[in-house]
Design an enzyme around this catalytic site. Sequence first.
Site, PDB file in Angstrom:
ATOM      1  CG  ASP A  40     -11.175   6.117  36.639  1.00 57.54           C
ATOM      2  OD1 ASP A  40     -11.946   5.471  37.042  1.00 57.54           O
ATOM      3  OD2 ASP A  40     -10.228   5.657  35.813  1.00 57.54           O
ATOM      4  NE  ARG A  46     -18.935   0.785  25.983  1.00 59.50           N
ATOM      5  CZ  ARG A  46     -18.451   2.034  26.344  1.00 59.50           C
ATOM      6  NH1 ARG A  46     -17.252   2.120  25.803  1.00 59.50           N
ATOM      7  NH2 ARG A  46     -19.054   2.539  27.206  1.00 59.50           N
ATOM      8  CG  ASN A  90     -14.639   3.140  39.991  1.00 57.17           C
ATOM      9  OD1 ASN A  90     -14.649   1.952  40.305  1.00 57.17           O
ATOM     10  ND2 ASN A  90     -13.726   3.989  39.422  1.00 57.17           N
ATOM     11  CB  THR A  91     -12.573   2.029  44.944  1.00 57.31           C
ATOM     12  OG1 THR A  91     -11.474   2.310  45.641  1.00 57.31           O
ATOM     13  CG2 THR A  91     -12.511   0.292  44.725  1.00 57.31           C
ATOM     14  CG  HIS A  92      -8.947   5.432  40.030  1.00 62.75           C
ATOM     15  ND1 HIS A  92      -9.030   4.596  38.746  1.00 62.75           N
ATOM     16  CD2 HIS A  92      -7.832   6.194  40.087  1.00 62.75           C
ATOM     17  CE1 HIS A  92      -7.966   4.967  38.097  1.00 62.75           C
ATOM     18  NE2 HIS A  92      -7.389   5.820  38.769  1.00 62.75           N
ATOM     19  NE  ARG A 139     -15.114  -6.300  30.192  1.00 64.57           N
ATOM     20  CZ  ARG A 139     -14.341  -6.557  29.183  1.00 64.57           C
ATOM     21  NH1 ARG A 139     -14.243  -5.975  28.029  1.00 64.57           N
ATOM     22  NH2 ARG A 139     -13.574  -7.651  29.323  1.00 64.57           N
ATOM     23  CB  ILE A 140     -15.620   2.193  29.869  1.00 63.56           C
ATOM     24  CG1 ILE A 140     -14.096   2.299  30.266  1.00 63.56           C
ATOM     25  CG2 ILE A 140     -16.403   3.568  29.738  1.00 63.56           C
ATOM     26  CD1 ILE A 140     -13.440   2.892  29.160  1.00 63.56           C
ATOM     27  CG  LEU A 141     -20.267   0.441  34.118  1.00 63.34           C
ATOM     28  CD1 LEU A 141     -20.529   0.474  35.456  1.00 63.34           C
ATOM     29  CD2 LEU A 141     -20.913  -0.843  33.284  1.00 63.34           C
TER      30      LEU A 141
END
Length: 245
Positions: free
Chosen positions: A185, A105, A147-149, A131-133
């Site tokens: 998030d 990763r 980010n949009t959630h 993906r989790i950065l």
Amino acid sequence: MRRSGSILSGAAARRLPERVPDGSIRRAENQSRTGEAVADVKRVVVLVSGHGSNLQALLDAAAEPASGMAVVLVVADRPGAHGLERARRARVDTAVVRPADHPDRRSFDLALRDLVAAARPDVVCLAGFMRILGPEFVRAFPGRILNTHPSLLPAFRGAHAVREALAYGVKVTGCTVHLVDEEVDHGPVVFQEAVEVRPDDDRDALEERIHEVEHRLLPAAVRALGEGRVVVEGRTVRVLQEAPR
Ligand code: GRF
């Protein structure tokens, strides 16, 4: 295979086949506006994994006269992401960085970081990037990643926010546009708006109404951040009407 994260010259890029190696930039043809040519235009890099309706909202907003921003690169983590097609149609450079092409990763994060950094973004926007950065990526663009959630955070974090909101039986959910920090998030909230859950909603219907809100809030947040109108104090964000002098 070309080294991950490498960038092709314009001439080499024009000779590329439809599929390009991992990490290489596919130059858009007949680019009309790259952000290089226009002074003071804020450079936006967008990361996508799928459909790309939020990317489309950004491309449309950037195409408005005097928008002050240009999407200069779209990066996907899989070659089939429809967002890539949207970018090509808008004559924006694209690249694919696949986790499978990296041993772990961290090296995926580093390849992505270097590719995005080379585009000199004012704002990095995660628009349905699944993906989790890792910290290497996040620390490279401090206070510049949005980010949009599809929920009212901190409710329903994670990849299944709409499904989980329906399953929980909430009467109100919504959309959150937030700055990205090293937790998932989690970063400071820039914009948030409620969406009512209707008794007969299924996932598609609810998602569609959330999308309508996201498509409005995300470009507004990108623009505000690019123009220096986002002021962060701890977890609290103020969005100014005008950039401070
Ligand atoms: C959006 O609902 C976003 O909130 C979530 O993924 C979805 C992406 O949709 N992170 P699209 O690919 O922009 O259409």
